[in-house]
Design an enzyme around this catalytic site. Structure first.
Site, short mmCIF file in Angstrom:
data_model
loop_
_atom_site.label_atom_id
_atom_site.label_comp_id
_atom_site.label_asym_id
_atom_site.label_seq_id
_atom_site.Cartn_x
_atom_site.Cartn_y
_atom_site.Cartn_z
N ARG A 253 15.72 75.00 8.84
CA ARG A 253 15.41 75.81 7.91
C ARG A 253 14.23 76.22 7.37
NH1 ARG A 253 19.85 76.16 4.47
NH2 ARG A 253 18.60 75.83 2.81
N TYR B 132 20.25 88.70 -12.99
CA TYR B 132 20.03 90.23 -12.40
C TYR B 132 20.15 90.14 -10.94
CZ TYR B 132 19.22 92.00 -17.15
OH TYR B 132 19.45 91.88 -18.65
#
Length: 409
Positions: A336, A370
């Protein structure tokens, strides 16, 4: 005259109940069958009442007199000794029901109802199992900080400092739940901050240099162990999911025709469903895996001991060690970090697209509210580019980028 022990022992039964007085309302009732019961006669609120104090000889003369004096003290305070006895009995019953183990079990069930990740619940139960042998049967309201510290010290002596800190946190969660449900008044774990050894954090080994990462990929190609393990390592490189998510992957989650892997929310660390675009190379090795394993089981990587369980968490780590990589050089989780580092360094991809592909959740609640874009199309192109980049690093040559929907990465 006050009773004596000799008089009580020799008190013989008759065909009726005999009542022997010790004064101050304390009586010994000798039943026709020979049983002897202590009784206390008193008045409260203008009414005559009777309080049972126990059976002789389990309750001796001295203990019965002590109970009489205690009852007198309650009467002076304006309290009914009989009602006080009932309240004490109810409190003891509640305490026996509200043990640490009982409250902890309720908390675990609450987590299940809230559909927390099964891995999270499993870890919670494993940690609680370290505490319940010592304090599980204790009423939670009576458990002290010293008792908890003793439990934690026992775990700490094994050298598992991180586990010890996690256990303190879990015990604290049980106490906070008990407080919220009216069964405890404080969390003793708060007093233990600073009492335990703080572990030295060790960063997971990860290879982020392209040349070294290419050498790793070539080493994986030459792995002489089980072919399923080799495929698992390459899939980690191509998808850079968390190792546990790969090990627990199920065929039902993967649509090879649509080239997408959907991990359910219950398996994800952040509790959100995660979609992974599968590059052509990933699809190809998954089809190869189907041939190797037969593709009829639940898991992509079943345990060698039982098809009902997934691959052991040590399998991938052991494979990297067999390839010669030490813990501070490369770990299963390190794929990762490698992908994140090289994708960001490329400058080709939106940082939020990379973070979304890593299944990270923004810690800023306002920004998270958002940032609803999934960046799906960009992630498809990015995952194909990354697969090509891995091939380039493996070969040491130039990459030929695939075109997705008429756009190149």
């Amino acid at each position: 005259m006050p009773l004596t022990d000799i008089e009580i022992r020799k008190a013989a039964p008759s065909d009726k109940v005999r009542k022997l007085s010790d004064g101050g309302g304390l009586q010994l009732w000798v039943q026709p069958d020979g049983a002897k019961y202590w009784r206390l006669a008193y008045r409260f609120g203008g009414k005559q009442k009777l309080l049972a104090l126990g059976v002789y000889p389990t309750v001796g003369l001295r203990e019965a007199r002590a109970e009489r004096e205690r009852a007198k003290g309650l009467l002076v305070d304006g309290r009914d000794p009989g009602q006080a006895r009932k309240l004490e009995k109810a409190a003891r019953a509640a305490a026996s029901e509200n043990t640490f183990c009982a409250v902890a079990t309720e908390l675990v069930e609450k987590k299940r109802r809230e559909q927390k990740r099964e891995a999270t619940i499993d870890q919670l139960e494993r940690l609680l199992a370290l505490a319940t042998p010592s304090i599980g049967a204790r009423p939670i309201a009576d458990i002290t900080a010293a008792e908890i510290l003793s439990v934690l010290r026992g775990v700490e002596r094994r050298g598992t400092h991180v586990t010890t800190l996690r256990l303190r946190s879990v015990i604290g969660a049980v106490f906070r739940y008990a407080i919220a449900t009216g069964r405890a008044e404080n969390d003793p774990t708060g007093a233990l901050k600073g009492a335990l050894t703080t572990p030295t954090l060790k960063h997971r080994g990860a290879i982020v240099d392209p040349k070294a990462f290419g050498a790793l990929l070539r080493a994986i190609d030459g792995y002489h162990g089980a072919p399923e393990t080799c495929i698992a390592l390459e899939l980690l490189a191509l998808t850079f999911v968390r190792p546990g998510e790969l090990r627990a992957a199920e065929w039902a989650e993967i649509d090879l025709d649509a080239a997408v892997w959907v991990i359910p929310a219950g398996k994800m660390k952040m509790g959100r469903e995660h979609r992974i675009p599968l590059a052509p190379r990933a699809v190809a090795i998954l089809r190869e895996l189907q041939v190797i394993t037969g593709g009829g089981g639940k898991y992509l990587f079943p345990s060698i001991r039982s098809a009902a369980r997934c691959m052991s968490e040590n399998t991938l780590t052991a494979a990297l060690r067999r390839l010669g990589y030490k813990p501070d050089q490369m770990t299963a989780h390190g794929f990762r970090s490698a992908a994140s580092s090289m994708l960001n360094e490329s400058g080709l991809w939106h940082a939020d697209a990379i973070e979304r592909q890593l299944a990270h959740v923004d810690k800023d609640a306002v920004r998270r509210a958002y940032a609803r874009a999934d960046f799906w199309e960009e992630r498809i192109r990015m995952m194909n580019w990354w697969a090509d980049r891995c091939d380039e690093m493996r070969r040491g040559g130039e990459v030929v980028h695939l075109k997705i929907s008429g756009k190149s990465a």
